[in-house]
Design a protein around this motif. Structure first.
Motif, PDB file in Angstrom:
ATOM      1  N   ASP A   1     -12.857  13.020  16.882  1.00  0.00           N
ATOM      2  CA  ASP A   1     -13.849  12.564  17.697  1.00  0.00           C
ATOM      3  C   ASP A   1     -12.517  11.463  18.801  1.00  0.00           C
ATOM      4  O   ASP A   1     -12.519  11.144  19.666  1.00  0.00           O
ATOM      5  N   GLN A   2     -10.795  12.395  18.498  1.00  0.00           N
ATOM      6  CA  GLN A   2     -10.049  11.532  19.041  1.00  0.00           C
ATOM      7  C   GLN A   2      -9.475  12.467  19.979  1.00  0.00           C
ATOM      8  O   GLN A   2      -9.024  13.532  18.743  1.00  0.00           O
ATOM      9  N   TYR A   3      -8.811  12.304  20.504  1.00  0.00           N
ATOM     10  CA  TYR A   3      -7.311  13.152  20.990  1.00  0.00           C
ATOM     11  C   TYR A   3      -5.868  12.411  20.849  1.00  0.00           C
ATOM     12  O   TYR A   3      -6.193  11.490  20.905  1.00  0.00           O
ATOM     13  N   GLY A   4      -5.607  13.387  20.317  1.00  0.00           N
ATOM     14  CA  GLY A   4      -4.116  12.851  20.429  1.00  0.00           C
ATOM     15  C   GLY A   4      -3.516  13.046  21.874  1.00  0.00           C
ATOM     16  O   GLY A   4      -2.877  14.316  21.677  1.00  0.00           O
ATOM     17  N   VAL A   5      -2.101  11.895  21.991  1.00  0.00           N
ATOM     18  CA  VAL A   5      -2.047  12.387  23.373  1.00  0.00           C
ATOM     19  C   VAL A   5      -0.474  11.813  23.400  1.00  0.00           C
ATOM     20  O   VAL A   5       0.073  11.205  23.056  1.00  0.00           O
ATOM     21  N   ASN A   6       0.087  13.132  24.254  1.00  0.00           N
ATOM     22  CA  ASN A   6       1.502  12.912  24.337  1.00  0.00           C
ATOM     23  C   ASN A   6       2.316  11.742  25.063  1.00  0.00           C
ATOM     24  O   ASN A   6       1.909  11.886  26.419  1.00  0.00           O
ATOM     25  N   VAL A   7       2.780  10.394  24.798  1.00  0.00           N
ATOM     26  CA  VAL A   7       2.830   9.778  25.131  1.00  0.00           C
ATOM     27  C   VAL A   7       4.036  10.150  25.805  1.00  0.00           C
ATOM     28  O   VAL A   7       3.842   9.175  27.295  1.00  0.00           O
ATOM     29  N   ALA A   8       4.808  10.461  26.649  1.00  0.00           N
ATOM     30  CA  ALA A   8       6.010  11.465  27.169  1.00  0.00           C
ATOM     31  C   ALA A   8       5.099  11.670  28.349  1.00  0.00           C
ATOM     32  O   ALA A   8       5.961  11.852  29.578  1.00  0.00           O
ATOM     33  N   CYS A   9       3.694  11.786  28.524  1.00  0.00           N
ATOM     34  CA  CYS A   9       3.031  12.251  29.992  1.00  0.00           C
ATOM     35  C   CYS A   9       2.260  11.502  30.186  1.00  0.00           C
ATOM     36  O   CYS A   9       2.352  11.474  31.691  1.00  0.00           O
ATOM     37  N   ILE A  10       2.232   9.350  29.672  1.00  0.00           N
ATOM     38  CA  ILE A  10       1.235   8.641  30.433  1.00  0.00           C
ATOM     39  C   ILE A  10       2.949   7.787  31.203  1.00  0.00           C
ATOM     40  O   ILE A  10       3.360   7.880  30.750  1.00  0.00           O
ATOM     41  N   GLU A  11       2.059   8.023  32.582  1.00  0.00           N
ATOM     42  CA  GLU A  11       3.121   7.508  33.482  1.00  0.00           C
ATOM     43  C   GLU A  11       4.032   5.730  33.286  1.00  0.00           C
ATOM     44  O   GLU A  11       3.212   4.870  32.486  1.00  0.00           O
TER      45      GLU A  11
END
Length: 154
Positions: free
Chosen positions: A97-107
């Protein structure tokens, strides 16, 4: 799911390296979920990831340029930009029910913003481990070189 008693979670903007894929997101528990993994794929990918609920990510541009990669059980869905190859986010096998998000993509964020990041034991996935549950394999630590800070400001 998200606790409605929590204060409003900030909306972040994110993108791949070339900017073809852009998305907005709200993190599940802020930066507290920052982690790495030592499974065969994550070990080679090398990203620090944070968690977002599936409905808390909206691809705002370039969804047609996202490419999907799956392996082994095919449960985890790893998305990356077909133009620049950057991993953006993945639907987690351990928490579908979750995504893991690449921190380096977050502004405005970088994996180097974290002094220490836990590395999950992924060689044996939590769903495959007797008794389940996650385990920490170790910690990834980052300490800035004071000499490079002096050079940058001088």
């Amino acid at each position: 799911m998200t606790d409605s008693n929590l204060p409003e979670r900030p909306l972040y903007e994110a993108a791949c390296h070339c900017g073809t894929v852009r998305f907005s997101l709200r993190l599940r528990d802020g930066l507290k979920t920052a982690r790495r993994c030592n499974c065969s794929y994550c070990r080679m990918r090398g990203a620090v990831a944070v968690s977002a609920n599936l409905d808390d990510i909206q691809v705002t541009h370039g969804s047609e340029e996202l490419t999907l990669y799956t392996f082994n059980t095919g449960e985890a869905k790893h998305y990356f930009c077909s133009k620049c190859g950057i991993y953006t986010f993945h639907q987690r096998r351990s928490a579908p029910d979750q995504y893991g998000v690449n921190v380096a993509c977050i502004e405005g964020m970088s994996p180097f913003d974290f002094a220490e990041v836990p590395v999950n034991e992924g060689k044996t996935h939590p769903k495959d481990r007797i008794g389940g549950g996650s385990a920490i394999a170790g910690w990834l630590r980052y300490e800035a070189n004071p000499e490079s800070r002096e050079r940058a400001s001088g």
